[in-house]
Scaffold this motif. Structure first.
Motif, PDB file in Angstrom:
ATOM      1  N   LEU A   1       0.945  -1.089   0.101  1.00 22.78           N
ATOM      2  CA  LEU A   1       0.033   0.052   0.036  1.00 22.78           C
ATOM      3  C   LEU A   1       0.959   1.264   0.152  1.00 22.78           C
ATOM      4  O   LEU A   1       1.634   1.299   0.979  1.00 22.78           O
ATOM      5  CB  LEU A   1      -0.806   0.108   1.025  1.00 22.78           C
ATOM      6  N   VAL A   2       0.937   2.170  -0.986  1.00 24.63           N
ATOM      7  CA  VAL A   2       1.826   3.206  -1.096  1.00 24.63           C
ATOM      8  C   VAL A   2       0.830   4.479  -1.614  1.00 24.63           C
ATOM      9  O   VAL A   2      -0.452   4.290  -2.294  1.00 24.63           O
ATOM     10  CB  VAL A   2       2.632   2.835  -2.374  1.00 24.63           C
ATOM     11  N   SER A   3       1.224   5.449  -0.971  1.00 27.24           N
ATOM     12  CA  SER A   3       0.500   6.817  -1.051  1.00 27.24           C
ATOM     13  C   SER A   3       1.299   7.710  -1.971  1.00 27.24           C
ATOM     14  O   SER A   3       2.526   7.734  -1.927  1.00 27.24           O
ATOM     15  CB  SER A   3       0.098   7.695  -0.029  1.00 27.24           C
ATOM     16  N   PHE A   4       0.814   8.410  -2.916  1.00 31.53           N
ATOM     17  CA  PHE A   4       1.500   9.463  -3.614  1.00 31.53           C
ATOM     18  C   PHE A   4       0.472  10.785  -3.794  1.00 31.53           C
ATOM     19  O   PHE A   4      -0.592  10.838  -3.456  1.00 31.53           O
ATOM     20  CB  PHE A   4       1.782   9.401  -5.024  1.00 31.53           C
ATOM     21  N   GLU A   5       1.305  12.192  -3.575  1.00 34.91           N
ATOM     22  CA  GLU A   5       0.581  13.237  -3.591  1.00 34.91           C
ATOM     23  C   GLU A   5      -0.234  13.429  -4.650  1.00 34.91           C
ATOM     24  O   GLU A   5      -1.536  14.245  -4.576  1.00 34.91           O
ATOM     25  CB  GLU A   5       1.416  14.566  -3.511  1.00 34.91           C
ATOM     26  N   SER A   6       0.158  12.894  -5.837  1.00 39.11           N
ATOM     27  CA  SER A   6      -0.737  13.189  -7.218  1.00 39.11           C
ATOM     28  C   SER A   6      -0.445  12.129  -8.105  1.00 39.11           C
ATOM     29  O   SER A   6       0.389  11.336  -8.166  1.00 39.11           O
ATOM     30  CB  SER A   6      -0.251  14.583  -7.809  1.00 39.11           C
ATOM     31  N   GLU A   7      -1.230  12.007  -9.180  1.00 43.91           N
ATOM     32  CA  GLU A   7      -1.146  10.971 -10.171  1.00 43.91           C
ATOM     33  C   GLU A   7       0.259  11.404 -11.104  1.00 43.91           C
ATOM     34  O   GLU A   7       0.802  10.492 -11.390  1.00 43.91           O
ATOM     35  CB  GLU A   7      -2.282  10.987 -11.346  1.00 43.91           C
ATOM     36  N   THR A   8       0.481  12.609 -11.029  1.00 49.64           N
ATOM     37  CA  THR A   8       1.878  12.927 -11.696  1.00 49.64           C
ATOM     38  C   THR A   8       3.005  12.398 -11.054  1.00 49.64           C
ATOM     39  O   THR A   8       3.949  12.008 -11.672  1.00 49.64           O
ATOM     40  CB  THR A   8       1.874  14.365 -11.896  1.00 49.64           C
ATOM     41  N   ASP A   9       2.965  12.722  -9.590  1.00 56.22           N
ATOM     42  CA  ASP A   9       4.190  11.815  -8.860  1.00 56.22           C
ATOM     43  C   ASP A   9       4.151  10.499  -9.189  1.00 56.22           C
ATOM     44  O   ASP A   9       5.285   9.893  -9.114  1.00 56.22           O
ATOM     45  CB  ASP A   9       3.856  12.220  -7.364  1.00 56.22           C
ATOM     46  N   PHE A  10       3.101   9.838  -9.165  1.00 47.61           N
ATOM     47  CA  PHE A  10       2.927   8.391  -9.425  1.00 47.61           C
ATOM     48  C   PHE A  10       3.644   8.141 -10.800  1.00 47.61           C
ATOM     49  O   PHE A  10       4.432   7.112 -10.834  1.00 47.61           O
ATOM     50  CB  PHE A  10       1.515   7.702  -9.214  1.00 47.61           C
ATOM     51  N   GLN A  11       3.087   8.632 -11.653  1.00 54.13           N
ATOM     52  CA  GLN A  11       3.640   8.501 -13.124  1.00 54.13           C
ATOM     53  C   GLN A  11       5.171   8.827 -12.949  1.00 54.13           C
ATOM     54  O   GLN A  11       5.937   7.994 -13.717  1.00 54.13           O
ATOM     55  CB  GLN A  11       3.052   9.338 -14.279  1.00 54.13           C
ATOM     56  N   ALA A  12       5.583   9.777 -12.641  1.00 58.79           N
ATOM     57  CA  ALA A  12       7.411  10.256 -12.463  1.00 58.79           C
ATOM     58  C   ALA A  12       7.981   8.937 -11.635  1.00 58.79           C
ATOM     59  O   ALA A  12       9.195   8.762 -12.224  1.00 58.79           O
ATOM     60  CB  ALA A  12       7.427  11.535 -11.589  1.00 58.79           C
ATOM     61  N   PHE A  13       7.364   8.429 -10.792  1.00 60.20           N
ATOM     62  CA  PHE A  13       8.091   7.225 -10.258  1.00 60.20           C
ATOM     63  C   PHE A  13       8.013   6.267 -11.052  1.00 60.20           C
ATOM     64  O   PHE A  13       9.316   5.385 -11.001  1.00 60.20           O
ATOM     65  CB  PHE A  13       7.287   6.823  -8.872  1.00 60.20           C
ATOM     66  N   MET A  14       7.245   6.200 -11.536  1.00 56.31           N
ATOM     67  CA  MET A  14       6.976   4.756 -12.797  1.00 56.31           C
ATOM     68  C   MET A  14       8.189   5.017 -13.924  1.00 56.31           C
ATOM     69  O   MET A  14       8.696   4.061 -14.328  1.00 56.31           O
ATOM     70  CB  MET A  14       5.672   4.461 -13.314  1.00 56.31           C
ATOM     71  N   GLN A  15       8.556   6.429 -14.111  1.00 57.75           N
ATOM     72  CA  GLN A  15       9.613   6.656 -15.238  1.00 57.75           C
ATOM     73  C   GLN A  15      10.907   7.080 -14.575  1.00 57.75           C
ATOM     74  O   GLN A  15      11.652   7.173 -15.581  1.00 57.75           O
ATOM     75  CB  GLN A  15       8.775   7.868 -16.147  1.00 57.75           C
ATOM     76  N   ASP A  16      10.791   6.556 -13.404  1.00 56.76           N
ATOM     77  CA  ASP A  16      12.435   7.100 -12.720  1.00 56.76           C
ATOM     78  C   ASP A  16      13.473   6.217 -13.620  1.00 56.76           C
ATOM     79  O   ASP A  16      13.311   4.926 -13.814  1.00 56.76           O
ATOM     80  CB  ASP A  16      12.365   6.807 -11.356  1.00 56.76           C
ATOM     81  N   GLY A  17      14.455   6.881 -13.863  1.00 52.00           N
ATOM     82  CA  GLY A  17      15.535   6.265 -14.844  1.00 52.00           C
ATOM     83  C   GLY A  17      16.287   5.423 -13.913  1.00 52.00           C
ATOM     84  O   GLY A  17      16.599   4.077 -14.654  1.00 52.00           O
ATOM     85  N   GLU A  18      16.569   5.423 -12.785  1.00 54.08           N
ATOM     86  CA  GLU A  18      17.314   4.466 -11.966  1.00 54.08           C
ATOM     87  C   GLU A  18      16.394   3.290 -11.757  1.00 54.08           C
ATOM     88  O   GLU A  18      16.979   1.861 -12.055  1.00 54.08           O
ATOM     89  CB  GLU A  18      17.668   5.144 -10.418  1.00 54.08           C
ATOM     90  N   ARG A  19      15.180   3.390 -11.335  1.00 56.57           N
ATOM     91  CA  ARG A  19      14.160   2.283 -11.179  1.00 56.57           C
ATOM     92  C   ARG A  19      14.080   1.538 -12.753  1.00 56.57           C
ATOM     93  O   ARG A  19      14.302   0.258 -12.721  1.00 56.57           O
ATOM     94  CB  ARG A  19      12.702   2.760 -10.977  1.00 56.57           C
ATOM     95  N   LYS A  20      14.205   2.155 -13.560  1.00 51.16           N
ATOM     96  CA  LYS A  20      13.951   1.635 -15.026  1.00 51.16           C
ATOM     97  C   LYS A  20      15.143   0.679 -15.433  1.00 51.16           C
ATOM     98  O   LYS A  20      15.036  -0.387 -15.974  1.00 51.16           O
ATOM     99  CB  LYS A  20      13.465   2.505 -16.039  1.00 51.16           C
TER     100      LYS A  20
END
Length: 100
Positions: A60-79
């Motif tokens: 269970l994770v929270s993000f301030e906004s959908e934009t923040d969640f999408q930025a997390f999904m596109q994070d270069g290190e994570r990718k």
């Protein structure tokens, strides 16, 4: 604020690879106004009733906004380490919601 609930099903024998990915991905959440609220490995004894397969983990994770969640999904290190996720996770079910 949005909330993400994820049911994670691991490929048999790939637990260590999954943990490697999580050790990288989880700390990145906070870079994007996110917070890991709960990480659970449910045991058979903990399930009261179910009509689905028991997941290996529930997040269970929270993000301030959908934009923040999408930025997390596109994070270069994570990718860079998504191959670990793909190798270890058989199925992942993601639910998005908001606090009512």
């Amino acid at each position: 604020m949005i909330y993400i609930t994820q049911l994670i099903y691991i490929r048999e024998g790939q637990e260590a690879i999954f943990h490697q990915f999580e050790n990288i991905a989880i700390p990145i959440i906070s870079k994007y106004n996110g917070q890991l609220l709960l990480r659970v490995r449910p045991t058979k004894e903990a399930i009261v009733e179910s009509s689905i397969e028991n997941p290996y983990e529930i997040h269970l994770v929270s993000f301030e906004s959908e934009t923040d969640f999408q930025a997390f999904m596109q994070d270069g290190e994570r990718k860079q380490f998504l191959h670990l996720k793909e190798q270890s996770i058989r199925l992942s079910v993601l639910y998005k919601g908001q606090k009512l």
